[in-house]
Design an enzyme around this catalytic site. Structure first.
Site, PDB file in Angstrom:
ATOM      1  N   MET A 110       6.301   5.328   5.479  1.00  0.00           N
ATOM      2  CA  MET A 110       6.616   4.604   6.709  1.00  0.00           C
ATOM      3  C   MET A 110       8.037   4.049   6.677  1.00  0.00           C
ATOM      4  SD  MET A 110       4.539   4.179   9.321  1.00  0.00           S
ATOM      5  CE  MET A 110       2.850   3.624   9.127  1.00  0.00           C
ATOM      6  N   ALA A 117       0.860  -1.194   0.000  1.00  0.00           N
ATOM      7  CA  ALA A 117       0.000   0.000   0.000  1.00  0.00           C
ATOM      8  C   ALA A 117       0.893   1.239   0.000  1.00  0.00           C
ATOM      9  CB  ALA A 117      -0.927   0.008   1.211  1.00  0.00           C
ATOM     10  N   PHE A 118       0.330   2.391  -0.354  1.00  0.00           N
ATOM     11  CA  PHE A 118       1.150   3.595  -0.487  1.00  0.00           C
ATOM     12  C   PHE A 118       1.812   4.005   0.826  1.00  0.00           C
ATOM     13  CE2 PHE A 118      -2.708   5.641   1.060  1.00  0.00           C
ATOM     14  CZ  PHE A 118      -2.221   6.696   1.828  1.00  0.00           C
ATOM     15  N   LYS A 119       1.274   3.515   1.941  1.00  0.00           N
ATOM     16  CA  LYS A 119       1.823   3.912   3.240  1.00  0.00           C
ATOM     17  C   LYS A 119       3.290   3.522   3.400  1.00  0.00           C
ATOM     18  CE  LYS A 119      -2.563   4.364   5.606  1.00  0.00           C
ATOM     19  NZ  LYS A 119      -3.550   4.003   4.540  1.00  0.00           N
ATOM     20  N   ASP A 120       3.745   2.493   2.661  1.00  0.00           N
ATOM     21  CA  ASP A 120       5.158   2.112   2.725  1.00  0.00           C
ATOM     22  C   ASP A 120       6.081   3.252   2.290  1.00  0.00           C
ATOM     23  OD1 ASP A 120       4.790  -0.575   3.522  1.00  0.00           O
ATOM     24  OD2 ASP A 120       4.411  -1.199   1.455  1.00  0.00           O
TER      25      ASP A 120
END
Ligand SMILES: *Cc1c(COP(=O)(O)O)cnc(C)c1O
Length: 471
Positions: free
Chosen positions: A116, A110-113
């Site tokens: 993060m 997901a784009f959160k990587d």
């Protein structure tokens, strides 16, 4: 670079303190004092850079002198070299004026990587330099938890406790959190709902004695360091498409307003963005705001795009602060009223100002499935349900009166379709495959702790397992 709180009371801080503090002590969110500026010449020069090189250029002005140039460049290079696509955030053309930017090539799909992975490394760096440790706690409905766990596993200075609602996350999401073998990671299935998980995290933070004793820290998108790395891919999209005489529109599937706020920051920094489409599912509090100027809480309805099933978008506070000429006191007043009455309105003038930049759409589950199906038939591409909402927003905008011939719309692909197989199967009949590095996910051994929804049980679990030295 100095940072100030949206509530105007907490002290101004440098980048590294903002990183470690997360939420300001006055309850506000931190923002840079002013936006770094890139000229059209700078943007042209960006054309020859790789993704990590561009990332270092775009983020560097936010850091001040809190980290040396070499250390930061290496950290960024190390981060994105682990992504599985050589371009990191590749673009695919759908129509003459519509593109898809894929943001699911990180470890948890997901784009959160993209943010993060930087955040985990920055945290470790800052803490080791001070000889300190921290205890990170977070609530998740799925994607944030796995991204945080993957980013913090085996990091020396960090222990991570992630709370997810027992039996209420998808099997893939759960296993991404529970199959990571690292002693500093604690995946906790709380006997309750996602709201109970969030309340638990808030309760732990509100116990100031406990907060200080175990050096609690937050990794959700209230932390400025989560938004900063997201600014990069908006510049990347612009630079990749060639910025000459092109004006950009981004369609951003939105929940907590973090991703689209990063796009707003990119605009403030000089990227020629004409419009930002805030695309929501049937939980349309943001869409209703941009249409009426009134923000009003209604109950959350479960949808097929669960990462956007959100009632209060915490990052909206950052926009509100800017729309209020960065007046902390008046931002605070509006948000107090929102808390007590579940509702607030802005003036006609403020609404007009917001609408100059933002457009909003709400997409039902039926229309989401329809968009997944059409895209599969016509383009041979499988979209995850969150991505499909953005793409639907892009097509609706392209056929609207606001669409001028020199505009290019980039829609963000926020998750890999294999993360949400049920919706995809329903729309296309196809079963999306997990990438190679996760192929055996469903047969790996799980490590998790089930805890009752009780602050006593949870606090003693953290006390027993955090490595922060209690003095
Ligand atoms: C987190 C998430 C969103 C929502 O992003 P915000 O920054 O909270 O607006 C959308 N789609 C997916 C797949 C997500 O994981």
């Amino acid at each position: 670079m100095r940072y100030l709180s949206t509530r105007g009371i907490a002290p101004e801080l440098n980048f590294d303190d903002v990183l470690i503090t997360g939420l300001a002590r006055d309850g506000g969110l931190y923002l840079p004092m002013d936006w770094p500026q890139f000229s059209s010449e700078d943007l042209r020069a960006f054309g020859s850079l790789s993704y990590p090189e561009l990332a270092a250029e775009v983020m560097r002005p936010f850091l001040g002198d809190t980290i040396t140039r070499d250390v930061f460049d290496n950290l960024v290079e190390a981060t994105y070299s682990e992504f599985t696509h050589p371009l990191v955030a590749p673009l695919k053309q759908f129509e003459s004026n519509i593109w898809l930017m894929e943001l699911f090539h990180g470890p948890t799909l997901a784009f959160k990587d993209y943010a993060m992975q930087i955040l985990g490394r920055l945290f470790d760096q800052a803490l080791l330099a001070r000889g300190k440790r921290t205890t990170i706690i977070g609530a998740t409905s799925g994607d944030t938890g796995s991204a945080a766990i993957e980013a913090c596993k085996d990091r020396e200075a960090i222990d991570v406790f992630i709370f997810f609602p027992k039996d209420r996350v998808s099997p893939i999401q759960q296993r991404q959190m529970t199959t990571v073998e690292a002693d500093n990671i604690h995946a906790i299935a709380l006997e309750g709902t996602f709201d109970d998980c969030q309340d638990m995290v808030k309760a732990l933070f509100n116990n100031l004695q406990f907060r200080d004793k175990y050096a609690l820290s937050a990794i959700n998108s209230i932390n400025w360091a989560r938004l900063m790395p997201q600014i990069v891919y908006y510049f990347w999209a612009g630079v990749s498409l060639g910025l000459n005489e092109r004006r950009l529109v981004f369609s951003v599937p939105s929940g907590n307003f973090g991703n689209v706020f990063s796009a707003y920051a990119a605009k403030k920094m000089g990227l020629p963005i004409e419009k930002l489409i805030v695309a929501t599912n049937s939980n349309d509090i943001l869409t209703r705001f941009f249409n009426t100027g009134t923000m009003e809480i209604r109950g959350v309805q479960p949808s097929i795009s669960p990462s956007m099933d959100i009632q209060v978008s915490s990052n909206f506070e950052r926009l509100l602060f800017d729309l209020n000429s960065r007046d902390g006191a008046s931002t605070n007043k509006i948000l107090e009223m929102f808390r007590s009455e579940g509702k607030f309105s802005v003036s006609e003038e403020t609404l007009m100002e917001a609408r100059r930049i933002f457009d909003a759409v709400s997409v039902s589950d039926v229309d989401t499935l329809e968009r997944i199906s059409t895209t599969f038939k016509e383009k041979g591409e499988i979209l995850d349900p969150h991505t499909a909402i953005g793409v639907e927003g892009a097509y609706r905008f392209a056929s609207s009166a606001s669409m001028e011939s020199d505009l290019s719309i980039v829609s963000l692909a926020c998750a890999h379709p294999a993360k949400f197989p049920d919706a995809v199967q329903k729309a296309t009949g196809a079963n999306p495959k997990l990438p190679v590095h996760l192929k055996d996910l469903l047969t790996r051994k799980e490590r998790l702790t089930v805890l009752p929804n009780s602050i006593q049980h949870v606090s003693s679990y953290i006390a027993a397992n955090s490595r922060v030295e209690v003095t």
